[in-house]
Design an enzyme around this catalytic site. Structure first.
Site, PDB file in Angstrom:
ATOM      1  N   ARG A 175     -38.666  17.948 -12.373  1.00 26.46           N
ATOM      2  CA  ARG A 175     -38.494  17.160 -11.329  1.00 26.46           C
ATOM      3  C   ARG A 175     -37.238  16.329 -11.371  1.00 26.46           C
ATOM      4  NH1 ARG A 175     -43.709  13.697  -9.223  1.00 26.46           N
ATOM      5  NH2 ARG A 175     -43.163  12.501 -11.083  1.00 26.46           N
ATOM      6  N   LYS A 199     -47.709  14.263  -4.351  1.00 27.52           N
ATOM      7  CA  LYS A 199     -48.367  13.079  -3.391  1.00 27.52           C
ATOM      8  C   LYS A 199     -46.878  12.717  -2.651  1.00 27.52           C
ATOM      9  CE  LYS A 199     -50.073  10.773  -6.743  1.00 27.52           C
ATOM     10  NZ  LYS A 199     -49.888  11.350  -7.857  1.00 27.52           N
ATOM     11  N   ARG A 243     -36.958  10.752 -13.656  1.00 25.23           N
ATOM     12  CA  ARG A 243     -37.833   9.842 -14.226  1.00 25.23           C
ATOM     13  C   ARG A 243     -37.691   9.579 -15.756  1.00 25.23           C
ATOM     14  NH1 ARG A 243     -42.883   9.475 -10.294  1.00 25.23           N
ATOM     15  NH2 ARG A 243     -43.508   8.841 -12.310  1.00 25.23           N
ATOM     16  N   ARG A 260     -50.204  10.227 -19.143  1.00 25.58           N
ATOM     17  CA  ARG A 260     -50.423  10.087 -17.674  1.00 25.58           C
ATOM     18  C   ARG A 260     -51.554  10.815 -17.107  1.00 25.58           C
ATOM     19  NH1 ARG A 260     -44.735  11.456 -15.871  1.00 25.58           N
ATOM     20  NH2 ARG A 260     -45.257  11.219 -13.398  1.00 25.58           N
ATOM     21  N   ARG A 308     -55.787   3.591  -8.381  1.00 24.38           N
ATOM     22  CA  ARG A 308     -55.881   4.525  -9.601  1.00 24.38           C
ATOM     23  C   ARG A 308     -56.864   4.252 -10.207  1.00 24.38           C
ATOM     24  NH1 ARG A 308     -49.786   5.796  -9.583  1.00 24.38           N
ATOM     25  NH2 ARG A 308     -49.434   7.427 -10.952  1.00 24.38           N
TER      26      ARG A 308
HETATM   27  P1  AMP Z   1     -46.140   7.301 -10.081  1.00 25.75           P
HETATM   28  O1  AMP Z   1     -44.840   7.165  -9.625  1.00 25.75           O
HETATM   29  O2  AMP Z   1     -47.090   7.018  -9.094  1.00 25.75           O
HETATM   30  O3  AMP Z   1     -46.213   8.552 -10.872  1.00 25.75           O
HETATM   31  O4  AMP Z   1     -46.252   6.074 -10.953  1.00 25.75           O
HETATM   32  C1  AMP Z   1     -45.444   5.671 -12.179  1.00 25.75           C
HETATM   33  C2  AMP Z   1     -46.198   4.882 -13.135  1.00 25.75           C
HETATM   34  O5  AMP Z   1     -46.293   3.376 -12.615  1.00 25.75           O
HETATM   35  C3  AMP Z   1     -47.653   5.266 -13.551  1.00 25.75           C
HETATM   36  O6  AMP Z   1     -47.600   6.166 -14.616  1.00 25.75           O
HETATM   37  C4  AMP Z   1     -47.935   3.773 -13.962  1.00 25.75           C
HETATM   38  O7  AMP Z   1     -47.655   3.184 -15.227  1.00 25.75           O
HETATM   39  C5  AMP Z   1     -47.477   2.885 -12.946  1.00 25.75           C
HETATM   40  N1  AMP Z   1     -48.259   2.959 -11.683  1.00 25.75           N
HETATM   41  C6  AMP Z   1     -48.030   3.283 -10.485  1.00 25.75           C
HETATM   42  N2  AMP Z   1     -48.988   2.959  -9.568  1.00 25.75           N
HETATM   43  C7  AMP Z   1     -50.119   2.640 -10.367  1.00 25.75           C
HETATM   44  C8  AMP Z   1     -51.431   1.970 -10.057  1.00 25.75           C
HETATM   45  N3  AMP Z   1     -51.715   2.136  -8.800  1.00 25.75           N
HETATM   46  N4  AMP Z   1     -52.182   1.415 -11.046  1.00 25.75           N
HETATM   47  C9  AMP Z   1     -51.585   1.353 -12.310  1.00 25.75           C
HETATM   48  N5  AMP Z   1     -50.350   1.738 -12.675  1.00 25.75           N
HETATM   49  C10 AMP Z   1     -49.608   2.232 -11.801  1.00 25.75           C
END
Ligand code: AMP
Length: 218
Positions: free
Chosen positions: A127, A15, A161, A172, A88
């Site tokens: 990554r 994404k 990360r 996740r 999400r």
């Molecule tokens: P990402 O960078 O999109 O993989 O997000 C990293 C982490 O941030 C996720 O594993 C969640 O802990 C939190 N997070 C990001 N976006 C959301 C969302 N829309 N709803 C809830 N938690 C989120």
């Protein structure tokens, strides 16, 4: 009407990579709740401290927090948003719909990036990203040309990360299947779901995304 799109898919589906292409090629604005939360953490805000452990475990933070973050951004105005990692949950999807209505906007296309779970593990565990410009790399499939420095901006601030490890990836993925994957049915029923093969080469995925947007569906 501006193009607003959602990139939907499990962690590691690509994404962020596709969002970067869309910013470059179409001048869209990326709204990544993951990036917003990481920023809150690194700047040490009270909210950032509260969500840090939840994020490291790979769990979702509360709807209230992420909806608040998105609301703030939408209220700042602009046009042509790429929602990356949001919504999400179904509650977030409903909230987004209301927020878009309030702003007189709508979601044009929801791009579902399809990948299989086995690929996600290797994608995530290799990554890393540039802390300066955000370019995304992978140890095996997309290493930097010069070791330790970003191809795009030359920065040596390359980061992994904290949640990109096998243990939190399991959580996740479980969160994705339990709470996020129902959105596929939700947007299918709304008529704006467009699946693309997320396992293809980056350029091919970008081509498939472009085809969806240029068909006038977004
Ligand atoms: P990402 O960078 O999109 O993989 O997000 C990293 C982490 O941030 C996720 O594993 C969640 O802990 C939190 N997070 C990001 N976006 C959301 C969302 N829309 N709803 C809830 N938690 C989120």
């Amino acid at each position: 009407m501006a193009t607003n799109i959602i990139l939907l898919g499990p962690p590691g589906a690509g994404k962020g990579t596709q969002a970067r292409r869309l910013i470059e090629e179409r001048g869209l604005v990326q709204l990544s709740t993951g990036d917003m939360l990481r920023e809150a953490r690194s700047s040490g805000t009270e909210m950032g401290q509260r969500v840090a452990k939840v994020m490291d475990r790979g769990e979702l933070v509360t709807d209230e927090i992420v909806i608040g973050l998105i609301k703030e951004k939408l209220e700042q105005g602009g046009k042509g948003f790429i929602f990356d990692g949001f919504p999400r949950t179904l509650a977030q999807a409903d909230a987004l719909e209301d927020l878009m209505k309030e702003e007189g906007q709508e979601i044009g296309a929801v791009i579902e990036m399809r990948v299989d779970d086995a690929a996600l593990v290797s994608r995530i565990s290799g990554r890393f990203t540039c802390g300066n410009c955000g370019e995304v790399y992978h140890d095996v499939t997309k290493p930097t040309k010069v070791e330790g420095s970003c191809d795009v901006c030359g920065s040596t601030d390359l980061r992994r990360r904290a949640d990109d490890n096998e243990e939190s990836l399991k959580t996740r993925l479980m969160e994705y299947y339990k709470k996020t994957s129902p959105l596929i049915g939700y947007y299918y029923a709304k008529g704006n779901l467009h699946p693309v093969d997320g396992l293809a080469e980056i350029d091919a995925v970008a081509g498939a995304v472009a085809a969806v947007l240029d068909e006038g569906k977004a």
